[in-house]
Design a protein around this motif. Structure first.
Motif, PDB file in Angstrom:
ATOM      1  N   PRO A 192      62.162  40.146  72.305  1.00 16.97           N
ATOM      2  CA  PRO A 192      63.443  39.425  72.349  1.00 16.97           C
ATOM      3  C   PRO A 192      63.264  37.910  72.468  1.00 16.97           C
ATOM      4  O   PRO A 192      64.000  37.145  71.833  1.00 16.97           O
ATOM      5  N   GLN A 193      62.290  37.491  73.268  1.00 18.68           N
ATOM      6  CA  GLN A 193      62.045  36.057  73.422  1.00 18.68           C
ATOM      7  C   GLN A 193      61.610  35.432  72.104  1.00 18.68           C
ATOM      8  O   GLN A 193      62.090  34.365  71.708  1.00 18.68           O
ATOM      9  N   TRP A 194      60.689  36.098  71.411  1.00 15.88           N
ATOM     10  CA  TRP A 194      60.200  35.586  70.133  1.00 15.88           C
ATOM     11  C   TRP A 194      61.310  35.564  69.092  1.00 15.88           C
ATOM     12  O   TRP A 194      61.440  34.602  68.323  1.00 15.88           O
ATOM     13  N   ASN A 195      62.112  36.615  69.051  1.00 14.40           N
ATOM     14  CA  ASN A 195      63.235  36.633  68.112  1.00 14.40           C
ATOM     15  C   ASN A 195      64.138  35.425  68.326  1.00 14.40           C
ATOM     16  O   ASN A 195      64.578  34.776  67.372  1.00 14.40           O
ATOM     17  N   LYS A 196      64.421  35.128  69.582  1.00 12.97           N
ATOM     18  CA  LYS A 196      65.267  33.984  69.903  1.00 12.97           C
ATOM     19  C   LYS A 196      64.617  32.683  69.445  1.00 12.97           C
ATOM     20  O   LYS A 196      65.285  31.799  68.873  1.00 12.97           O
ATOM     21  N   GLN A 197      63.321  32.557  69.681  1.00 15.27           N
ATOM     22  CA  GLN A 197      62.604  31.342  69.282  1.00 15.27           C
ATOM     23  C   GLN A 197      62.568  31.189  67.762  1.00 15.27           C
ATOM     24  O   GLN A 197      62.707  30.068  67.251  1.00 15.27           O
ATOM     25  N   MET A 198      62.399  32.292  67.080  1.00 10.61           N
ATOM     26  CA  MET A 198      62.419  32.243  65.619  1.00 10.61           C
ATOM     27  C   MET A 198      63.802  31.845  65.106  1.00 10.61           C
ATOM     28  O   MET A 198      63.939  31.136  64.100  1.00 10.61           O
ATOM     29  N   ASN A 199      64.814  32.295  65.796  1.00 12.06           N
ATOM     30  CA  ASN A 199      66.193  32.051  65.358  1.00 12.06           C
ATOM     31  C   ASN A 199      66.676  30.643  65.684  1.00 12.06           C
ATOM     32  O   ASN A 199      67.440  30.043  64.927  1.00 12.06           O
ATOM     33  N   ASP A 200      66.228  30.087  66.831  1.00 11.81           N
ATOM     34  CA  ASP A 200      66.757  28.782  67.245  1.00 11.81           C
ATOM     35  C   ASP A 200      65.878  27.608  66.824  1.00 11.81           C
ATOM     36  O   ASP A 200      66.160  26.455  67.177  1.00 11.81           O
ATOM     37  N   GLY A 201      64.827  27.878  66.056  1.00 11.06           N
ATOM     38  CA  GLY A 201      64.008  26.789  65.550  1.00 11.06           C
ATOM     39  C   GLY A 201      62.908  26.336  66.479  1.00 11.06           C
ATOM     40  O   GLY A 201      62.345  25.255  66.296  1.00 11.06           O
ATOM     41  N   SER A 202      62.546  27.144  67.474  1.00 10.19           N
ATOM     42  CA  SER A 202      61.447  26.804  68.369  1.00 10.19           C
ATOM     43  C   SER A 202      60.097  27.118  67.750  1.00 10.19           C
ATOM     44  O   SER A 202      59.060  26.693  68.267  1.00 10.19           O
TER      45      SER A 202
ATOM     46  N   ALA B 135      50.063  21.123  63.132  1.00 12.98           N
ATOM     47  CA  ALA B 135      50.532  21.648  64.415  1.00 12.98           C
ATOM     48  C   ALA B 135      50.508  20.569  65.478  1.00 12.98           C
ATOM     49  O   ALA B 135      51.427  20.466  66.313  1.00 12.98           O
ATOM     50  N   ALA B 136      49.455  19.739  65.470  1.00 14.09           N
ATOM     51  CA  ALA B 136      49.355  18.649  66.442  1.00 14.09           C
ATOM     52  C   ALA B 136      50.430  17.598  66.193  1.00 14.09           C
ATOM     53  O   ALA B 136      51.038  17.067  67.141  1.00 14.09           O
ATOM     54  N   THR B 137      50.693  17.295  64.925  1.00 17.00           N
ATOM     55  CA  THR B 137      51.746  16.328  64.586  1.00 17.00           C
ATOM     56  C   THR B 137      53.102  16.836  65.043  1.00 17.00           C
ATOM     57  O   THR B 137      53.902  16.083  65.623  1.00 17.00           O
ATOM     58  N   LEU B 138      53.363  18.096  64.804  1.00 14.59           N
ATOM     59  CA  LEU B 138      54.632  18.689  65.221  1.00 14.59           C
ATOM     60  C   LEU B 138      54.776  18.635  66.733  1.00 14.59           C
ATOM     61  O   LEU B 138      55.853  18.289  67.253  1.00 14.59           O
ATOM     62  N   HIS B 139      53.713  18.944  67.451  1.00 19.31           N
ATOM     63  CA  HIS B 139      53.755  18.937  68.914  1.00 19.31           C
ATOM     64  C   HIS B 139      54.033  17.531  69.448  1.00 19.31           C
ATOM     65  O   HIS B 139      54.766  17.366  70.432  1.00 19.31           O
ATOM     66  N   GLN B 140      53.475  16.552  68.776  1.00 23.57           N
ATOM     67  CA  GLN B 140      53.691  15.173  69.205  1.00 23.57           C
ATOM     68  C   GLN B 140      55.128  14.731  68.950  1.00 23.57           C
ATOM     69  O   GLN B 140      55.753  14.081  69.796  1.00 23.57           O
ATOM     70  N   LYS B 141      55.670  15.098  67.795  1.00 23.30           N
ATOM     71  CA  LYS B 141      57.012  14.657  67.419  1.00 23.30           C
ATOM     72  C   LYS B 141      58.104  15.503  68.066  1.00 23.30           C
ATOM     73  O   LYS B 141      59.204  14.995  68.345  1.00 23.30           O
ATOM     74  N   ALA B 142      57.812  16.782  68.276  1.00 23.60           N
ATOM     75  CA  ALA B 142      58.829  17.697  68.809  1.00 23.60           C
ATOM     76  C   ALA B 142      58.149  18.663  69.778  1.00 23.60           C
ATOM     77  O   ALA B 142      57.812  19.794  69.405  1.00 23.60           O
ATOM     78  N   PRO B 143      57.936  18.232  71.022  1.00 19.45           N
ATOM     79  CA  PRO B 143      57.206  19.070  71.988  1.00 19.45           C
ATOM     80  C   PRO B 143      57.834  20.438  72.227  1.00 19.45           C
ATOM     81  O   PRO B 143      57.130  21.354  72.669  1.00 19.45           O
ATOM     82  N   ASN B 144      59.110  20.587  71.943  1.00 17.09           N
ATOM     83  CA  ASN B 144      59.775  21.867  72.170  1.00 17.09           C
ATOM     84  C   ASN B 144      59.701  22.812  70.967  1.00 17.09           C
ATOM     85  O   ASN B 144      60.258  23.915  71.005  1.00 17.09           O
ATOM     86  N   VAL B 145      59.037  22.360  69.917  1.00 17.65           N
ATOM     87  CA  VAL B 145      58.872  23.197  68.723  1.00 17.65           C
ATOM     88  C   VAL B 145      57.382  23.469  68.539  1.00 17.65           C
ATOM     89  O   VAL B 145      56.575  22.537  68.533  1.00 17.65           O
ATOM     90  N   SER B 146      57.008  24.729  68.384  1.00 14.96           N
ATOM     91  CA  SER B 146      55.611  25.103  68.186  1.00 14.96           C
ATOM     92  C   SER B 146      55.384  25.561  66.751  1.00 14.96           C
ATOM     93  O   SER B 146      56.288  26.116  66.110  1.00 14.96           O
ATOM     94  N   MET B 147      54.179  25.334  66.274  1.00 15.84           N
ATOM     95  CA  MET B 147      53.882  25.723  64.898  1.00 15.84           C
ATOM     96  C   MET B 147      54.018  27.230  64.711  1.00 15.84           C
ATOM     97  O   MET B 147      54.558  27.705  63.727  1.00 15.84           O
ATOM     98  N   THR B 148      53.525  28.026  65.672  1.00 18.80           N
ATOM     99  CA  THR B 148      53.661  29.475  65.613  1.00 18.80           C
ATOM    100  C   THR B 148      53.321  30.024  66.988  1.00 18.80           C
ATOM    101  O   THR B 148      53.306  29.293  67.985  1.00 18.80           O
ATOM    102  N   ASN B 149      53.017  31.307  67.056  1.00 18.41           N
ATOM    103  CA  ASN B 149      52.589  31.932  68.307  1.00 18.41           C
ATOM    104  C   ASN B 149      51.318  32.724  68.066  1.00 18.41           C
ATOM    105  O   ASN B 149      51.043  33.147  66.940  1.00 18.41           O
TER     106      ASN B 149
END
Length: 439
Positions: A255-265, A180-194
């Protein structure tokens, strides 16, 4: 499965009978249920409440083959919301004939007289289930539902995102945090989960994996241990991920989470084995991009996982045609063709013994076409899944306390451990109010 199914049926029944006014099977008797094959030789119409996507396709198979017993499907709500609607409908004496119920909710519905004892109608059907699975739906030796599925907690992850950022599929929670930390460093706009404060199902599965038992009982004395060390270990872990900005704070299924799941966030989802059936509605553009793996372990090599959901199909006390309703419930979850249709359309992992060997399980769920071994992975993790040794009699109060306490903790930045303390206090206070003896 090492779950509450293994030993809580008789114990919980005795406790409920001692502590609550047991009214199951009585409240709906004023409708003079018809136990014959049809209503005075005519057509029987049954109503069925269920939240499964595509269940209409399975019900259509029944209706086509049973012209004298027609089932009408509706989806008024899911999970705890459906339980609340069932209780309200029963009080108004206009409940459905049949309803899907999560295992943890069944004892409360039985004690409130909402669902009916169907033992006399299901003697053949119950032979299709092992004792450990069937005990989830038995109280005082009576059958109050036919098991539909088992739902071990698993890790669903975006294989494309993991590959893009060089992430390994984590096998431990320590590694999950590192990735999760590696992902945050490489892609700050993508989170491991919620971290979901709105639905406690996933969190209870996580504390089950850690070894927690939120309720235990000896005789008629209960002990509540929601804020024990196992649960606080899980809470502290996730608090760290939240405070480090490695996971999002919004609720799942919004709705927000659905969008994030769909757009790769969002790169992963901790969910039950039923997740592939939901992903099509949540993130329709991501078909073929997800994969499933066993849940990360606290100790390397430990195969233990928790459970999120798993359900039975019940006949309510309001049904005027319990025999026909039980006939449908039995067919739905023990007939191989019906179970295969549920696997194909709903992606359940069957509760019936024969259902777990159906040829259709050799094919992947439609939304995970690139993982042909999906059901093999489920079969691998299911025997090591565990629930609480017993579910408490006021689960809805506990779950509401989870939503309130963790929602406030996310908003205010306060301790997750303190949130567990708050849930402990509200649960025990409610049990004392209901008249339970606490040790």
């Amino acid at each position: 499965m090492n779950s509450f199914r293994t030993r809580s049926g008789a114990l919980l029944a005795g406790l409920l009978a001692a502590a609550l006014t047991f009214t199951a099977g009585c409240s709906g008797d004023d409708k003079s249920p018809d136990a014959s094959g049809s209503a005075a030789g005519g057509k029987v119409d049954l109503s069925f409440w269920d939240w499964d996507p595509n269940m209409d396709k399975v019900v259509a198979l029944w209706n086509n083959a049973h012209p004298d017993i027609h089932v009408t499907l509706t989806n008024p709500a899911g999970g705890d919301q459906l339980v609340a609607k069932m209780i309200t409908a029963h009080q108004a004496k206009n409940g459905p004939d049949i309803a899907k119920v999560e295992y943890q909710s069944l004892p409360a519905l039985v004690s409130n007289g909402v669902v009916r004892d169907i033992t006399e109608y299901t003697k053949t059907a119950v032979a299709n289930f092992d004792d450990a699975t069937l005990s989830a739906t038995k109280l005082e030796g009576k059958v109050y539902g036919i098991p539909q599925d088992v739902a071990p907690l698993m890790l669903f992850y975006r294989a494309d995102i993991f590959a893009q950022y060089g992430l390994a599929v984590p096998t431990t929670w320590e590694q999950y945090a590192q990735e999760a930390a590696t992902l945050h460093q490489k892609a700050p706009n993508v989170s491991m989960t919620n971290f979901d404060a709105a639905d406690p199902g996933w969190f209870t599965g996580l504390v089950q994996q850690a070894g927690a038992n939120w309720w235990t009982a000896s005789g008629t004395t209960w002990k509540v241990n929601i804020n024990g060390p196992e649960s606080k270990k899980v809470a502290d872990y996730w608090e760290g991920l939240v405070k480090n900005g490695l996971v999002l704070k919004n609720p799942s299924f919004s709705p927000q989470w659905n969008k994030q799941m769909n757009d790769g966030s969002i790169a992963s989802w901790i969910s039950g084995a039923w997740a592939p059936a939901q992903l099509g509605g949540i993130a329709p553009d991501t078909k073929g991009k997800w994969a499933a793996a066993p849940l990360p372990a606290w100790t390397a090599g430990d195969k233990t996982t928790g459970i999120w959901g798993g359900s039975a199909v019940t006949v309510t006390a309001d049904s005027a045609h319990p025999a026909q309703a039980a006939q449908f419930v039995s067919w739905l979850n023990s007939d191989d063709a019906a179970v295969a249709a549920q696997v194909e359309n709903i992606n359940v992992y069957p509760a019936s013994t024969s259902g777990r060997s159906l040829p259709i399980l050799a094919k992947p769920p439609a939304f995970l076409p690139n993982q042909p071994d999906f059901y093999s992975v489920v079969k691998q993790v299911a025997p090591s899944s565990r629930s609480f040794s017993i579910w408490g009699p006021n689960v809805t109060v506990t779950f509401r306390g989870y939503t309130d306490a963790f929602g406030a903790a996310l908003q205010n930045g306060t301790s997750f451990g303190a949130a567990l303390d708050t849930i402990q206090e509200s649960t025990t206070a409610d049990m004392k109010k209901l008249g339970f003896t606490l040790g």
